[in-house]
Structure formats: C-alpha cells, structure tokens
Write a protein that holds these residues in place. Structure first.
Motif, PDB file in Angstrom:
ATOM      1  N   SER A  28       0.824  -1.199   0.000  1.00 45.82           N
ATOM      2  CA  SER A  28       0.000   0.000   0.000  1.00 45.82           C
ATOM      3  C   SER A  28       0.870   1.267   0.000  1.00 45.82           C
ATOM      4  O   SER A  28       0.651   2.184  -0.794  1.00 45.82           O
ATOM      5  N   ALA A  31       2.678   1.603  -3.437  1.00 46.33           N
ATOM      6  CA  ALA A  31       1.737   1.923  -4.515  1.00 46.33           C
ATOM      7  C   ALA A  31       1.324   3.395  -4.433  1.00 46.33           C
ATOM      8  O   ALA A  31       1.279   4.105  -5.429  1.00 46.33           O
ATOM      9  N   ILE A  76      -5.319  -2.085  -4.939  1.00 41.32           N
ATOM     10  CA  ILE A  76      -4.323  -1.099  -5.387  1.00 41.32           C
ATOM     11  C   ILE A  76      -4.816  -0.388  -6.650  1.00 41.32           C
ATOM     12  O   ILE A  76      -4.728   0.834  -6.767  1.00 41.32           O
TER      13      ILE A  76
END
Ligand code: ZN
Length: 323
Positions: A28, A31, A76
C-alpha cells in the motif's frame, strides 16, 4: 526526492513476496508513493481472521475466499490506476523463483517463514538484487536491508535458521501497530534504494518492540567473511532438496505444494459434491468435510485446514484430489 526521484519510482519494478500483514502494508505504501510496477506474490487466500492486521482486504474478500494477491492487486488498482500491480497466486519455490522474481530491481519480504526468506536471500545474492527482510510477531518487529556484495546478507547474520527459538503468530498473536511500524521502515528503505539514496540506507539489523519500547541494532554494514551464501556462493536453498510440507503461520493447516496437477474446478466440483460441501470461483475451490477444510488452487496446490499432521493431509489430498 524531487521530480527526478519520483520519475525513478515510476520506472521502478518491485516484487513483494507474501501479502499478509507486512506485505499488505508495504504494498500500500509503495503503490501510493508511485512505484510504477509491483509484483505481488502470495499463496494464500483471505480469511476473516486476517482483517485485524492485513490492511488491503475487507470482509467481502474473506467471504469470497479471494486469493490475497488478487484482492491486493484489485485494491491497489482502485486507489492508484497509474501503476501496475501484477498478482501472482503462487508459493515461491526453488523451481519457480527464477521466473517469479525475474526482472525486478528490489525484492521485499512479506513472508511468514524462514524457509522462504533463505530462498529469497540465496536468489538475491546470486542475482545481485537487493532485498529487504522484514518480520513481525507479537509486539515486536525486525528488519534488515541486504545489498549483495556491500552489506551483510541474511545468512551472514543467521547462518542457521532461527526456527524453533522464535515465537510464531500462532503462539504470540500479533499487534497490527508492530506490523505497520516494520512495514513503514521497510518501505522507507525501499524508497531510498529505488531513488538511489544509497548513502542514507540503514546498515544494521533493527528490531523494535512497540509494547516495551525496547530497541536493538546489530551491525550489518559488511558481509561476514566465509558466509555460505555471499562469501562461498553455496546456494543450498536454490537447490531446494527435501523441501517439507509447510505448516502455515497462524492456523492449524498444512499446505501440499509440490504437486503439478492442473485442476478443472467444475469437474472437481462434481467429483467432490457427494463427499461434502463444495464451493468455487475462478481462483479457488473450497471443500468442507468435517473436521477438515481443503482449499484447492488451479495448479493443484492445496491448503488443508484442521490438522498439522502432514501424513494425514497427504492422504486426504490423495483420496479426494488424486495421488
Ligand atoms: Zn552473507
């Protein structure tokens, strides 16, 4: 970091091995930072008990038993559509590591076991690819940057597996804040590596306990002379002889992973229906037969829940899937 650093991040390719608690958090962060390509490798599927700490998943993913790699890539894509998140539903093994970790600039550890970490370490040292070890259990996390040829590798610090002396998530539980701390450090070090800020890298094995506030650092600035992996280039884990069945962290289950038997889910559904409850989607087939629960993947891999007896798991597999 500047525009130049951001450009480097956009061009960077990173593999994350294991997308549980640490893997979710680090995926996370990277990204959202704009790392252009993330390959997310995970062998497992989402369960409700994961949601306390595995921040990329929700109750719907658990209800559908979605593979974590698939659920992570979808999540994502929903918050950053400008990068590529490539899911790989697979168990990293000596046979497939060459293709699963091909053409990446950096490998990040989101696994829960030393067997896979030694495998990653051997591969990374052999290919001269940096990787970051990260682990969390209880209220404690630990991490190490490995830049082959420059810093110590995992085998420099731990020549033999510390298995057996460490508590597991099963015995100790895990505090989600310990996960996020260690994932934040791992992600920060990853960003430094990717933008070329080598001089800012931490060159120690760092551990921190968020409950006791105890902090320790062990020097890891140089390879250990005579190290099996980075000194002698003896990559025993890449040869992968005699790999055992793996008992997963955090639950009462055994994985059958050395099978190469593509499974047709609709055919298997028919075959198993007389013997218990069956349900499947495109990614997993679940079969309940009291007191066991078997999860089958399309490549024939299976996770059998309700036992830690590998012999029993093997015979259940042989009986219902094939020997
Ligand atoms: Zn070494």
């Amino acid at each position: 970091m500047g525009a130049e650093g951001q450009k480097r991040l956009a061009a960077a390719r990173v593999a994350i091995v294991g997308c549980g608690a640490t893997g979710s958090a680090v995926a996370s962060l990277l990204a959202r930072s704009g790392v252009g390509y993330l390959r997310i490798i995970d062998r497992d599927y989402v369960e409700a008990s994961n949601l306390q700490r595995q921040s990329l998943f929700d109750e719907n993913d658990a209800r559908e038993s979605l593979p974590k790699a698939i659920a992570a890539a979808r999540r994502i894509a929903a918050f950053n559509s400008q990068i590529v998140a490539e899911p790989q539903v697979a168990d990293l093994t000596p046979e497939n590591i060459g293709s699963l970790l091909a053409e990446v600039d950096l490998i990040l550890d989101g696994t829960d076991n030393f067997e896979t970490r030694y495998l990653i370490n051997d591969f990374a040292v052999e290919r001269n690819t940096p990787w970051i070890y990260a682990a969390a259990v209880g209220s404690y996390g630990v991490t190490l940057n490995v830049v082959p040829g420059q810093t110590a590798c995992l085998a420099c610090l731990f020549p033999g597996s510390p298995q057996g002396t460490f508590e597991t998530c099963e015995t100790a539980g895990i505090l989600n804040s310990a996960v996020n701390l260690i994932a934040s450090i791992e992600a920060s070090e990853a960003l430094k590596l990717l933008v070329g800020a080598q001089d800012r890298l931490r060159r120690t094995l760092l551990s921190f306990d968020v409950w006791t506030n105890e902090r320790a650092e062990l020097q890891a600035a140089r390879p250990r002379p005579g190290c099996r992996a980075c000194g002698e280039h003896d990559f025993v884990h890449l040869e992968g002889k005699g790999r055992p069945h793996i008992t997963l962290c955090g639950r009462n289950s055994v994985q059958i992973h050395e099978r190469h038997r593509p499974v047709d889910f609709s055919e298997m559904n028919q075959r198993l229906t007389p013997h218990g409850t069956v349900r499947h989607n495109d990614f997993v087939l679940k079969f309940w037969r009291d007191p066991y629960e078997m999860t089958l993947f399309p490549d024939g891999r299976a996770i059998i829940k309700g036992t830690t007896d590998t012999g029993l798991a093997r015979s259940l597999y042989a009986r219902f899937v094939g020997s």
